[in-house]
Design a protein around this motif. Structure first.
Motif, short mmCIF file in Angstrom:
data_model
loop_
_atom_site.label_atom_id
_atom_site.label_comp_id
_atom_site.label_asym_id
_atom_site.label_seq_id
_atom_site.Cartn_x
_atom_site.Cartn_y
_atom_site.Cartn_z
N VAL A 232 43.59 49.38 82.72
CA VAL A 232 44.39 48.32 83.31
C VAL A 232 43.74 46.99 82.96
CG1 VAL A 232 45.29 47.33 85.45
CG2 VAL A 232 45.12 49.82 85.21
N ARG A 233 44.54 46.03 82.56
CA ARG A 233 44.03 44.71 82.16
C ARG A 233 43.38 44.00 83.34
NH1 ARG A 233 47.88 41.40 81.42
NH2 ARG A 233 46.55 39.81 80.50
N ASP A 234 42.50 43.05 83.04
CA ASP A 234 41.88 42.21 84.06
C ASP A 234 42.89 41.19 84.56
OD1 ASP A 234 39.27 43.17 84.40
OD2 ASP A 234 38.60 42.21 82.55
N ASP A 235 43.82 41.68 85.35
CA ASP A 235 44.86 40.84 85.92
C ASP A 235 45.08 41.28 87.36
OD1 ASP A 235 47.43 39.00 85.39
OD2 ASP A 235 48.08 40.79 86.49
N PHE A 236 45.06 40.33 88.29
CA PHE A 236 45.15 40.66 89.72
C PHE A 236 46.37 41.51 90.02
CE2 PHE A 236 46.58 39.93 94.02
CZ PHE A 236 45.42 40.03 94.78
N ASP A 237 47.53 41.09 89.55
CA ASP A 237 48.77 41.80 89.87
C ASP A 237 48.79 43.20 89.26
OD1 ASP A 237 49.78 39.69 91.38
OD2 ASP A 237 50.67 38.72 89.62
N GLU A 238 48.28 43.34 88.04
CA GLU A 238 48.30 44.66 87.40
C GLU A 238 47.32 45.63 88.08
OE1 GLU A 238 48.28 45.06 83.22
OE2 GLU A 238 49.45 43.23 82.86
N ILE A 239 46.14 45.11 88.43
CA ILE A 239 45.18 45.98 89.14
C ILE A 239 45.73 46.35 90.50
CG2 ILE A 239 42.86 46.12 90.12
CD1 ILE A 239 41.92 44.21 87.91
N LYS A 240 46.32 45.39 91.19
CA LYS A 240 46.88 45.67 92.52
C LYS A 240 48.00 46.70 92.44
CE LYS A 240 48.72 43.43 96.66
NZ LYS A 240 49.02 42.14 97.33
N LYS A 241 48.84 46.59 91.42
CA LYS A 241 49.93 47.55 91.24
C LYS A 241 49.37 48.96 91.00
CE LYS A 241 53.88 48.60 88.23
NZ LYS A 241 54.62 48.17 87.02
N ALA A 242 48.36 49.05 90.13
CA ALA A 242 47.77 50.36 89.81
C ALA A 242 47.12 50.97 91.04
CB ALA A 242 46.76 50.22 88.68
N VAL A 243 46.35 50.18 91.79
CA VAL A 243 45.67 50.70 92.97
C VAL A 243 46.69 51.11 94.03
CG1 VAL A 243 44.08 50.15 94.85
CG2 VAL A 243 43.57 49.39 92.53
N SER A 244 47.73 50.31 94.22
CA SER A 244 48.77 50.63 95.20
C SER A 244 49.45 51.95 94.86
CB SER A 244 49.81 49.51 95.27
OG SER A 244 49.22 48.30 95.69
N GLU A 245 49.75 52.15 93.59
CA GLU A 245 50.37 53.41 93.16
C GLU A 245 49.40 54.57 93.34
OE1 GLU A 245 53.08 56.11 91.91
OE2 GLU A 245 53.43 53.99 92.38
N ALA A 246 48.13 54.33 93.02
CA ALA A 246 47.12 55.38 93.17
C ALA A 246 46.97 55.81 94.62
CB ALA A 246 45.78 54.90 92.61
N LEU A 247 47.01 54.86 95.53
CA LEU A 247 46.88 55.18 96.95
C LEU A 247 48.03 56.06 97.45
CD1 LEU A 247 45.66 51.70 98.24
CD2 LEU A 247 44.36 53.82 98.34
N LYS A 248 49.18 55.92 96.83
CA LYS A 248 50.34 56.72 97.25
C LYS A 248 50.21 58.18 96.85
CE LYS A 248 53.62 52.85 96.81
NZ LYS A 248 54.77 52.32 96.01
N ILE A 249 49.54 58.45 95.73
CA ILE A 249 49.57 59.81 95.18
C ILE A 249 48.25 60.54 95.29
CG2 ILE A 249 51.38 59.14 93.54
CD1 ILE A 249 49.21 59.15 91.36
N SER A 250 47.20 59.87 95.80
CA SER A 250 45.88 60.51 95.78
C SER A 250 45.18 60.39 97.12
CB SER A 250 45.02 59.91 94.67
OG SER A 250 44.86 58.52 94.85
N ASP A 251 44.11 61.16 97.26
CA ASP A 251 43.27 61.13 98.46
C ASP A 251 42.13 60.14 98.32
OD1 ASP A 251 44.51 63.53 99.86
OD2 ASP A 251 43.86 64.47 98.00
N LEU A 252 41.75 59.85 97.09
CA LEU A 252 40.59 59.02 96.79
C LEU A 252 40.88 58.27 95.50
CD1 LEU A 252 37.49 58.24 96.79
CD2 LEU A 252 37.06 60.50 95.79
#
Length: 410
Positions: A232-252
């Motif tokens: 993921v690029r060093d971009d606030f919105d892109e990192i936030k999008k990736a982390v938000s999606e990850a939180l939905k599908i994972s435990d950690l």
């Protein structure tokens, strides 16, 4: 919160645990072969004896041991052959004094017998008698009913990671399925404008993504299921999008890169923006890996690993591996084989800091030595060339050549 108020690893894990309420092992029932390397979710007691009958460990003759006492080649014991025991069947007869029965390895001993004479120490005669040229003691060449496992025994404890031999004993007790902990899903995110996936031609100033593969590999090694997001690029919105999606599908969620204090290091800002308590530790009293981030977002743990490949792997072993163990209900200190070895050179350390030194193990004059494989934390080759990590405790100022250290093997 002040950044780089460095905590010891055990302190950081304690704070993390206090902020988590949903980390508990869930369980599922799986087929026996699918249970390899999975963690037991309940204690296993044997429903039956193993073996369920007295069985022979050799090819030979079942006998009453006392009938063979004093037997020798010059003065053999003479017994009557009462019959032959077929494999997989209960003998239809019992032995009386002065009798023997032909038996194969694994065969069930007839009632009355208590030992087996090996075939090579016998001579069958045509008239149905048997010469026994060597005495046997009661129980010799026999596995008794329940000698391996007794009915009602606690055989495997909850939290135990199943090995091939454990599958064997489960099968021997009649289990076709077993209840194990559900493997936690772990999202793996790498960040950085300069990071490119393998197979892509890189330009000057760019490097290929290594952390996605090392981290995902460690997740698999320690019982998790990796969900690799890639780079993921060093971009606030892109990192936030990736982390938000990850939180939905994972435990950690595990993020590598972006953990230092710098203008382009956005991980902390992203995690603070996603909810409380957010970042609970930024900076560990450890080398390598000081700029580690530990956070809780949406009641899920998030760990920000340093971007350097060595630091990322070392911190995974010390921080992420215990978290995976929490989800699996196994001991927090579960890990690799630990050995003691003599350090091959002086190594200095700062007071209050826990150091992990990459070492190669060598045998010298019958003693095990840990030879430091020195190099910067960006050099993955130092991990490839080493066998494990030697630990220098935070209360020490270093170790001297020849001093024993604990080494955890990879």
């Amino acid at each position: 919160m002040q950044l780089f108020e460095a905590l010891k690893i055990d302190e950081a894990l304690k704070v993390l645990k206090e902020n988590l309420i949903n980390v508990r092992a869930r369980s599922e029932e799986v087929e026996l072969l699918d249970a390899l390397n999975r963690v037991l979710a309940e204690d296993v007691y044997s429903p039956e004896d193993i073996p369920p009958f007295n069985r022979s460990t050799v090819d030979g003759y079942a006998v009453i041991a006392s009938d063979t006492f004093g037997a020798s080649e010059s003065l053999p014991a003479i017994l009557k052959v009462a019959g032959e025991i077929k494999m997989g069947e209960k003998p239809a007869f019992s032995l009386k004094a002065g009798e023997a029965a032909r038996i194969s390895t694994g065969g069930m001993l007839p009632e009355g017998s208590d030992a087996v004479v090996m075939l090579e120490y016998t001579q069958p005669l045509e008239d149905g008698t048997l010469l026994v040229e060597r005495p046997v003691a009661p129980g010799e060449n026999v596995i008794l009913k329940g000698e391996d496992v007794k009915k009602g025994d606690l055989v495997l404890k909850k939290g135990h990671t199943l090995r091939p031999q454990d599958l064997a004993v489960l099968a021997g007790m009649g289990f076709q399925k077993v209840r194990v902990a559900v493997s936690p899903k772990v999202s793996v995110i790498s960040t950085g404008d300069e990071i490119k996936p393998p197979g892509v031609e890189i330009r000057e100033g760019e490097i290929r993504d290594m952390n996605s593969f090392s981290v995902a590999g460690l997740v698999l090694k320690w019982g998790g299921i990796p969900e690799v997001f890639g780079v993921v690029r060093d971009d606030f919105d892109e990192i936030k999008k990736a982390v938000s999606e990850a939180l939905k599908i994972s435990d950690l969620v595990v993020i590598s890169g972006g953990s230092s204090v710098g203008t382009r290091d956005l991980t902390v800002k992203v995690l603070e923006s996603l909810g409380k308590p957010g970042v609970i530790a930024h900076g560990l009293a450890v080398k390598p890996g000081k700029p580690t981030i530990i956070a809780v977002v949406e009641e899920k743990p998030v760990v920000g690993l340093p971007g350097h490949p060595v630091s990322a792997m070392v911190i995974f072993e010390q921080v992420v591996r215990p978290i995976i163990s929490w989800f699996l209900g196994r001991p927090e200190d579960y890990g690799g084989l630990k050995v003691k070895a003599k350090i091959a050179r002086n190594i200095s350390s700062a007071a209050g800091r826990e150091d992990f030194i990459r070492v190669r193990l060598e045998q010298k004059e019958g003693e095990l030595w840990a030879v430091p494989v020195l190099g910067k934390s960006g050099l993955i080759s130092t991990m490839v060339e080493s066998h494990g990590l030697a630990r220098i405790a935070p209360e020490k100022l270093g170790v001297k050549e020849g001093e024993y250290v604990d080494v955890e093997l990879y």
